[in-house]
Design a protein around this motif. Structure first.
Motif, PDB file in Angstrom:
ATOM      1  N   HIS A 136      14.780  41.942 -44.331  1.00 13.37           N
ATOM      2  CA  HIS A 136      16.080  42.601 -44.269  1.00 13.37           C
ATOM      3  C   HIS A 136      16.299  43.274 -42.910  1.00 13.37           C
ATOM      4  O   HIS A 136      17.375  43.172 -42.323  1.00 13.37           O
ATOM      5  CB  HIS A 136      16.192  43.637 -45.399  1.00 13.37           C
ATOM      6  CG  HIS A 136      16.110  43.035 -46.762  1.00 13.37           C
ATOM      7  ND1 HIS A 136      17.126  42.288 -47.317  1.00 13.37           N
ATOM      8  CD2 HIS A 136      15.110  43.050 -47.688  1.00 13.37           C
ATOM      9  CE1 HIS A 136      16.773  41.878 -48.523  1.00 13.37           C
ATOM     10  NE2 HIS A 136      15.540  42.331 -48.772  1.00 13.37           N
ATOM     11  N   ILE A 137      15.256  43.947 -42.409  1.00 14.93           N
ATOM     12  CA  ILE A 137      15.361  44.595 -41.102  1.00 14.93           C
ATOM     13  C   ILE A 137      15.423  43.546 -39.991  1.00 14.93           C
ATOM     14  O   ILE A 137      16.112  43.716 -38.983  1.00 14.93           O
ATOM     15  CB  ILE A 137      14.171  45.553 -40.868  1.00 14.93           C
ATOM     16  CG1 ILE A 137      14.129  46.623 -41.959  1.00 14.93           C
ATOM     17  CG2 ILE A 137      14.248  46.193 -39.495  1.00 14.93           C
ATOM     18  CD1 ILE A 137      15.346  47.524 -41.986  1.00 14.93           C
ATOM     19  N   GLY A 147      26.821  34.761 -28.621  1.00 16.47           N
ATOM     20  CA  GLY A 147      28.262  34.945 -28.502  1.00 16.47           C
ATOM     21  C   GLY A 147      28.672  35.335 -27.093  1.00 16.47           C
ATOM     22  O   GLY A 147      29.653  34.803 -26.548  1.00 16.47           O
ATOM     23  N   LEU A 148      27.927  36.253 -26.476  1.00 17.64           N
ATOM     24  CA  LEU A 148      28.222  36.649 -25.097  1.00 17.64           C
ATOM     25  C   LEU A 148      28.008  35.488 -24.130  1.00 17.64           C
ATOM     26  O   LEU A 148      28.757  35.311 -23.169  1.00 17.64           O
ATOM     27  CB  LEU A 148      27.335  37.830 -24.692  1.00 17.64           C
ATOM     28  CG  LEU A 148      27.749  39.207 -25.212  1.00 17.64           C
ATOM     29  CD1 LEU A 148      26.663  40.223 -24.907  1.00 17.64           C
ATOM     30  CD2 LEU A 148      29.064  39.646 -24.590  1.00 17.64           C
ATOM     31  N   PHE A 149      26.980  34.687 -24.395  1.00 22.65           N
ATOM     32  CA  PHE A 149      26.694  33.525 -23.555  1.00 22.65           C
ATOM     33  C   PHE A 149      27.860  32.537 -23.605  1.00 22.65           C
ATOM     34  O   PHE A 149      28.367  32.102 -22.563  1.00 22.65           O
ATOM     35  CB  PHE A 149      25.407  32.859 -24.036  1.00 22.65           C
ATOM     36  CG  PHE A 149      25.056  31.592 -23.312  1.00 22.65           C
ATOM     37  CD1 PHE A 149      24.409  31.636 -22.087  1.00 22.65           C
ATOM     38  CD2 PHE A 149      25.371  30.347 -23.851  1.00 22.65           C
ATOM     39  CE1 PHE A 149      24.084  30.466 -21.415  1.00 22.65           C
ATOM     40  CE2 PHE A 149      25.057  29.181 -23.193  1.00 22.65           C
ATOM     41  CZ  PHE A 149      24.407  29.231 -21.977  1.00 22.65           C
ATOM     42  N   HIS A 205      18.157  39.370 -35.679  1.00 25.28           N
ATOM     43  CA  HIS A 205      18.919  38.126 -35.635  1.00 25.28           C
ATOM     44  C   HIS A 205      20.368  38.386 -35.229  1.00 25.28           C
ATOM     45  O   HIS A 205      20.981  37.559 -34.537  1.00 25.28           O
ATOM     46  CB  HIS A 205      18.881  37.442 -37.008  1.00 25.28           C
ATOM     47  CG  HIS A 205      17.517  36.995 -37.410  1.00 25.28           C
ATOM     48  ND1 HIS A 205      17.159  36.742 -38.722  1.00 25.28           N
ATOM     49  CD2 HIS A 205      16.391  36.765 -36.664  1.00 25.28           C
ATOM     50  CE1 HIS A 205      15.895  36.377 -38.763  1.00 25.28           C
ATOM     51  NE2 HIS A 205      15.411  36.380 -37.542  1.00 25.28           N
ATOM     52  N   LEU A 206      20.891  39.540 -35.638  1.00 21.69           N
ATOM     53  CA  LEU A 206      22.258  39.906 -35.263  1.00 21.69           C
ATOM     54  C   LEU A 206      22.387  40.044 -33.753  1.00 21.69           C
ATOM     55  O   LEU A 206      23.373  39.591 -33.160  1.00 21.69           O
ATOM     56  CB  LEU A 206      22.649  41.217 -35.960  1.00 21.69           C
ATOM     57  CG  LEU A 206      24.036  41.784 -35.636  1.00 21.69           C
ATOM     58  CD1 LEU A 206      25.132  40.819 -36.058  1.00 21.69           C
ATOM     59  CD2 LEU A 206      24.229  43.140 -36.322  1.00 21.69           C
TER      60      LEU A 206
END
Length: 436
Positions: free
Chosen positions: A28-29, A42-44, A34-35
């Motif tokens: 879970h952590i 996404g930035l890439f 992964h986020l």
């Protein structure tokens, strides 16, 4: 200091993982990890699309990285010089220890003060030399950071080694130094506190090393994307056009999220990935480089938990020395000495990293940091949210104002600036703020 604060200052080293290393074992952590990877992707993609569709080229953040790490060979050569000089300190210290045992009391006092004076001069001129190098060779920010941060780190290592091995005044036994191999090992392990032996792992986990190295590279690109896509568009025109006061204030609030995008990856890079990389390479067993600062509700806890490596050094060699020998038990003045020295060194690093004097961090650290250190807060979810927003706002103001000052000096330079023009913020004197 109270007993709660002393809990964050380990009196000995034990074999343990970094907190995030253990937390990421939980699926879970690990989703949070992964986020951040998804955010990086996404930035890439965002950067590729922006570069291609708006600029007609794809640079993938390399232009900013290349400019920031320009003249890297000079920084590395200077580091080699610092390393060799640091190694020579061991033999100079050994010379002092060997010959003082054969002198009479009066000669011994002179001998001690002579070498203390030389050591103090070395501390001073070490800072002066680093400042000279980054100024004379006009090193860009990242290369300058390597010079000034490594100079500071090695100086803290030297001080720790000498303070840990110095002969106690009441003892008649000759001072015996550990072998040079101990000192050399200490220079590379991720701690600033010297002791003869440390807990060590059985072997090097090369998969772990590779993952930490990839994380370091990825975070550097991540920070490059954040600067290029979020920070620069809001501040890069400063000095080439007039900004209204409202625009200036709006920039700070717009960059609160940018501040968090700076803070978290920088923490992960410096205090988790980089320290664990060297911890694994040196088989250093104690990986307590930070604690759970993200659960704090006040800045008192944050200062204790954010960077345990430096905090432990400040506690042992600044707070305790001042409290025991200078202020004679006055804990308030001893704490102020810690904040003052820390604020000065932080400001010195930023001054020569960016190439200008802009004491905003000094003010935030010394004034607000000192005040907030005495302000507690209930351990509730609401105060944790307030803590995070205050952290984001403070970091957002820092990255915005340092960005504005950087571009004010780049876009509206002054030929042969005087001392006044060097110390007075350029964004105030370049006539770039329109007050209606």
């Amino acid at each position: 200091m109270n007993s709660e604060k002393n809990k964050s200052k380990p009196s000995r080293f034990i074999k343990r993982n970094s907190l995030l290393t253990d937390l990421f074992e939980n699926d879970h952590i690990k989703t949070v990890y992964h986020l951040f990877i998804a955010t990086f992707i996404g930035l890439f993609v965002n950067t590729v699309a922006y570069d291609y569709l708006k600029k007609g080229e794809v640079v993938l953040g390399l232009k900013l990285i290349k400019s920031g790490f320009g003249k890297l060979h000079i920084a590395l050569l200077v580091w080699c010089g610092y390393f060799l000089v640091t190694c020579s300190i061991y033999y100079i210290f050994k010379l002092w220890a060997t010959y003082r045992n054969f002198h009479k009391l009066q000669v011994t006092k002179f001998w001690d003060w002579f070498w203390i004076t030389l050591l103090s001069l070395y501390y001073i001129y070490s800072f002066k030399f680093a400042a000279y190098v980054v100024t004379e060779f006009k090193l860009p920010p990242a290369s300058s950071a390597i010079v000034v941060l490594e100079q500071t780190r090695l100086l803290m290592k030297i001080h720790s080694f000498i303070r840990s091995n110095i002969h106690k005044p009441h003892s008649d036994n000759p001072l015996k130094l550990p072998p040079f191999s101990n000192f050399l090992y200490f220079l590379f392990v991720p701690t600033l506190i010297y002791q003869e032996t440390y807990p060590r792992t059985a072997k090097i986990n090369w998969k772990f090393v590779l993952l930490r190295l990839l994380e370091c590279i990825a975070v550097i690109f991540y920070l490059s994307f954040v600067i290029d896509r979020f920070l620069n568009p809001t501040v890069q025109d400063f000095g080439s056009r007039k900004y209204t006061l409202n625009e200036l204030i709006l920039c700070i609030f717009e960059n609160t999220t940018t501040g968090i995008f700076f803070l978290l990856p920088t923490f992960f890079l410096v205090l988790h990935s980089w320290q664990n990389l060297f911890g694994e390479l040196t088989r250093f067993g104690d990986r307590l480089f930070y604690s759970d600062w993200w659960t704090c509700t006040d800045f008192s806890g944050y200062f204790r938990k954010w960077n345990i490596i430096v905090q432990s050094w400040l506690y042992l060699y600044v707070y305790k020395d001042f409290n025991d020998n200078v202020f004679k038990g006055n804990t308030t003045l001893s704490k102020l000495a810690v904040f003052l020295i820390s604020a000065v060194v932080h400001e010195w690093v930023l001054t020569y990293m960016f190439g200008f004097f802009f004491p905003l961090l000094f003010a935030e650290f010394l004034v607000f940091g000192t005040i907030f250190n005495y302000v507690g807060a209930p351990k509730t979810a609401a105060f944790n949210v307030l803590f995070w927003y205050a952290l984001a706002l403070g970091m957002g103001s820092l990255v915005t104002m340092y960005g504005i000052e950087y571009y004010a000096r780049a876009n509206a330079p002054v030929e042969r600036p005087s001392f006044r023009e060097w110390v007075v913020p350029r964004f105030l004197t370049c006539d770039c703020i329109h007050v209606s």
